[in-house]
Design an enzyme around this catalytic site. Structure first.
Site, PDB file in Angstrom:
ATOM      1  N   HIS A  24       0.857  -1.187   0.000  1.00 56.19           N
ATOM      2  CA  HIS A  24       0.000   0.000   0.000  1.00 56.19           C
ATOM      3  C   HIS A  24       0.890   1.233   0.000  1.00 56.19           C
ATOM      4  O   HIS A  24       1.273   1.750   1.050  1.00 56.19           O
ATOM      5  CB  HIS A  24      -0.932  -0.015   1.218  1.00 56.19           C
ATOM      6  CG  HIS A  24      -1.991   1.042   1.176  1.00 56.19           C
ATOM      7  ND1 HIS A  24      -3.335   0.777   1.383  1.00 56.19           N
ATOM      8  CD2 HIS A  24      -1.928   2.362   0.937  1.00 56.19           C
ATOM      9  CE1 HIS A  24      -4.032   1.888   1.275  1.00 56.19           C
ATOM     10  NE2 HIS A  24      -3.189   2.882   1.024  1.00 56.19           N
ATOM     11  N   HIS A  26       1.202   4.889  -2.183  1.00 56.71           N
ATOM     12  CA  HIS A  26       0.733   5.810  -3.232  1.00 56.71           C
ATOM     13  C   HIS A  26       1.947   6.468  -3.887  1.00 56.71           C
ATOM     14  O   HIS A  26       2.730   7.137  -3.196  1.00 56.71           O
ATOM     15  CB  HIS A  26      -0.152   6.900  -2.637  1.00 56.71           C
ATOM     16  CG  HIS A  26      -1.435   6.381  -2.056  1.00 56.71           C
ATOM     17  ND1 HIS A  26      -2.633   6.418  -2.739  1.00 56.71           N
ATOM     18  CD2 HIS A  26      -1.708   5.812  -0.862  1.00 56.71           C
ATOM     19  CE1 HIS A  26      -3.588   5.899  -1.984  1.00 56.71           C
ATOM     20  NE2 HIS A  26      -3.060   5.520  -0.832  1.00 56.71           N
ATOM     21  N   ASP A  28       2.017   9.024  -5.778  1.00 55.96           N
ATOM     22  CA  ASP A  28       1.980  10.489  -5.657  1.00 55.96           C
ATOM     23  C   ASP A  28       2.337  10.952  -4.238  1.00 55.96           C
ATOM     24  O   ASP A  28       2.704  12.112  -4.040  1.00 55.96           O
ATOM     25  CB  ASP A  28       0.622  11.066  -6.100  1.00 55.96           C
ATOM     26  CG  ASP A  28      -0.576  10.305  -5.569  1.00 55.96           C
ATOM     27  OD1 ASP A  28      -0.409   9.164  -5.083  1.00 55.96           O
ATOM     28  OD2 ASP A  28      -1.694  10.841  -5.630  1.00 55.96           O
ATOM     29  N   GLY A 182      -9.253   8.203  -1.741  1.00 52.56           N
ATOM     30  CA  GLY A 182      -9.847   9.520  -1.541  1.00 52.56           C
ATOM     31  C   GLY A 182     -10.686   9.594  -0.289  1.00 52.56           C
ATOM     32  O   GLY A 182     -10.766   8.625   0.480  1.00 52.56           O
ATOM     33  N   HIS A 208      -9.819   1.350  -0.028  1.00 48.58           N
ATOM     34  CA  HIS A 208      -9.594   2.120   1.198  1.00 48.58           C
ATOM     35  C   HIS A 208     -10.917   2.139   1.975  1.00 48.58           C
ATOM     36  O   HIS A 208     -11.915   2.689   1.483  1.00 48.58           O
ATOM     37  CB  HIS A 208      -9.252   3.566   0.869  1.00 48.58           C
ATOM     38  CG  HIS A 208      -7.833   3.819   0.482  1.00 48.58           C
ATOM     39  ND1 HIS A 208      -7.326   3.518  -0.743  1.00 48.58           N
ATOM     40  CD2 HIS A 208      -6.807   4.371   1.197  1.00 48.58           C
ATOM     41  CE1 HIS A 208      -6.045   3.880  -0.784  1.00 48.58           C
ATOM     42  NE2 HIS A 208      -5.701   4.395   0.380  1.00 48.58           N
ATOM     43  N   GLU A 211     -10.931   3.628   7.386  1.00 47.56           N
ATOM     44  CA  GLU A 211      -9.836   4.543   7.732  1.00 47.56           C
ATOM     45  C   GLU A 211     -10.474   5.754   8.430  1.00 47.56           C
ATOM     46  O   GLU A 211     -10.415   5.860   9.651  1.00 47.56           O
ATOM     47  CB  GLU A 211      -9.052   4.944   6.469  1.00 47.56           C
ATOM     48  CG  GLU A 211      -7.884   5.891   6.743  1.00 47.56           C
ATOM     49  CD  GLU A 211      -7.228   6.414   5.456  1.00 47.56           C
ATOM     50  OE1 GLU A 211      -7.846   6.390   4.382  1.00 47.56           O
ATOM     51  OE2 GLU A 211      -6.066   6.896   5.554  1.00 47.56           O
ATOM     52  N   ASP A 289       1.799   3.668   2.951  1.00 45.91           N
ATOM     53  CA  ASP A 289       0.762   4.589   2.493  1.00 45.91           C
ATOM     54  C   ASP A 289       1.381   5.681   1.614  1.00 45.91           C
ATOM     55  O   ASP A 289       1.326   5.577   0.402  1.00 45.91           O
ATOM     56  CB  ASP A 289      -0.035   5.184   3.666  1.00 45.91           C
ATOM     57  CG  ASP A 289      -1.452   5.585   3.265  1.00 45.91           C
ATOM     58  OD1 ASP A 289      -1.888   5.205   2.168  1.00 45.91           O
ATOM     59  OD2 ASP A 289      -2.133   6.252   4.068  1.00 45.91           O
ATOM     60  N   ASP A 290       1.941   6.719   2.245  1.00 47.00           N
ATOM     61  CA  ASP A 290       2.472   7.869   1.495  1.00 47.00           C
ATOM     62  C   ASP A 290       3.823   8.236   2.092  1.00 47.00           C
ATOM     63  O   ASP A 290       3.918   9.187   2.889  1.00 47.00           O
ATOM     64  CB  ASP A 290       1.503   9.053   1.624  1.00 47.00           C
ATOM     65  CG  ASP A 290       0.157   8.763   0.992  1.00 47.00           C
ATOM     66  OD1 ASP A 290       0.063   8.791  -0.240  1.00 47.00           O
ATOM     67  OD2 ASP A 290      -0.801   8.480   1.743  1.00 47.00           O
TER      68      ASP A 290
HETATM   69  N1  ADE Z   1      -4.629   8.942  -1.008  1.00 49.18           N
HETATM   70  C1  ADE Z   1      -3.394   9.038  -0.520  1.00 49.18           C
HETATM   71  N2  ADE Z   1      -3.350   8.603   0.753  1.00 49.18           N
HETATM   72  C2  ADE Z   1      -4.608   8.208   1.064  1.00 49.18           C
HETATM   73  C3  ADE Z   1      -5.204   7.673   2.210  1.00 49.18           C
HETATM   74  N3  ADE Z   1      -4.503   7.431   3.321  1.00 49.18           N
HETATM   75  N4  ADE Z   1      -6.532   7.416   2.183  1.00 49.18           N
HETATM   76  C4  ADE Z   1      -7.243   7.660   1.091  1.00 49.18           C
HETATM   77  N5  ADE Z   1      -6.732   8.160  -0.048  1.00 49.18           N
HETATM   78  C5  ADE Z   1      -5.411   8.432  -0.052  1.00 49.18           C
HETATM   79 ZN    ZN Z   2      -3.758   4.841   1.023  1.00 50.26          ZN
END
Ligand code: ADE
Ligand code: ZN
Length: 345
Positions: A24, A26, A28, A182, A208, A211, A289-290
């Protein structure tokens, strides 16, 4: 090896040496700040700062973040840079180089091509560029990968159907699955048909859910959207029957601990359900995640889990193997990855 014995608390070197899998991530949310700066300059896109140090507070989640919506707002600062042709491809290559540096051997990189498309640049070009970047990064680093195309909750049904069409067009050419990302205040049900088409075309779906939203979003993901895996799923802890179902149906969870604290999906580490899920026998995995937005690596996340919940290096290896089991791979690729992750480091 330091921190390498069963039962001993692992140290960062041991965790980095452990072959890991990120399911998981992203793309971006993983772009190096230096790359943002350099490509923004070259592309003539304004950014709020002109050194990496000065840029960091703008492109990393702020300590004032209180919600998933706040978290996602961070991306707006740099999204215009990602629409410059070449940037997503460069970011994809660098993602795999950075993964290799962190001891990650397989990455499922997700992105929503419409977020980088412009009237001059169709979403298909974004996908092509990302797949080329991933292929180059993989050839240079030895890190294997799959791309996951995200549908996006704020988009229309038609736009998300186009995302699924794009994903299907590249199935077998690097795209291995479809996600719905999103703000979770928006329902997923309108996209049921699009996601069904993805599944019918052979692409598994991860959603997703649980969360920012409650257990009902996880039920929707499973019952209406056909999710094979759940992204985050924190809210499952609040519903015993759902927890039992997720365990019995062996639905893998893509847990992202630091991100959950930043979005306040979970109030504090003390009450994060990760270890309760693990002990209850759920198929938990640990992910970033990011990484750039959150300021973490996968090793950071493994180490955080080890220190918080007293996990040994063997426990961490079991988590990496759970990610191998849950990865969107065919049997031969899964067996090869299992050998890579299971081999002594
Ligand atoms: N896009 C990037 N990170 C996200 C997240 N944690 N939850 C939903 N969309 C995302
Ligand atoms: Zn995510």
């Amino acid at each position: 090896m330091s921190g390498g014995g069963a039962g001993l608390p692992p140290d960062l070197a041991a965790v980095r040496a452990l072959p890991k899998v990120d399911l998981h991530c992203h793309l971006d949310g993983a772009v190096r700040p230096a790359t943002l700066l350099e490509t923004a300059r070259a592309g003539g896109v304004p950014l709020p700062a002109d050194t990496v140090d000065a840029l960091l507070p703008h492109v990393r989640v702020s300590p004032a973040c209180r919600s998933l919506d706040d978290f996602l707002a961070t991306f707006e600062t740099f999204y215009p840079v990602l629409s410059v042709p070449g940037v997503m491809g460069r970011a994809a290559r660098e993602l795999l180089l950075d993964a290799a540096d962190d001891g990650v051997v397989h990455v499922e990189a997700r992105f929503c091509p419409d977020l980088q498309a412009t009237p001059q640049r169709p979403a298909e070009d974004v996908v092509l560029e990302v797949l080329e970047g991933l292929a180059r990064g993989s050839a240079e680093s030895g890190v294997s990968y799959g791309a996951i195309v995200c549908a996006y909750r704020p988009f229309t049904v038609e736009a998300n159907e186009r995302m699924v069409d794009l994903a299907l067009a590249f199935a077998g050419k690097g795209v291995v699955g479809v996600d719905l990302a999103g703000p979770e205040s928006l329902p997923g049900a309108p996209f049921a048909r699009a996601l069904e088409r993805a599944r019918e075309g052979g692409l598994p779906v991860t959603i997703h859910a649980g969360e920012a939203a409650g257990p009902e979003s996880v039920r929707e993901a499973l019952d209406v959207l056909g999710a094979r895996r759940i992204g985050h799923g924190c809210a499952i802890a609040r519903d015993e029957a759902l927890l039992a179902r997720v365990r019995d149906e062996a639905v893998p969870l893509e847990c992202c601990v630091t991100s959950n604290l930043q979005t306040q999906a979970v109030a504090s580490l003390d009450v994060h359900p990760f270890d309760a899920f693990r002990r209850a026998g759920l198929a938990v995995t640990l992910n970033t995640d990011d990484p750039a937005v959150s300021g973490v690596t996968l090793s950071d996340e493994y180490l955080l889990a080890a220190r918080t919940w007293g996990l040994s290096l063997d426990d961490l290896r079991a988590l990496a193997l759970a990610a191998v089991d849950a990865a969107f791979l065919d049997d031969a690729a899964r067996a090869a990855l299992r050998r890579r992750v299971g081999a002594p480091s």
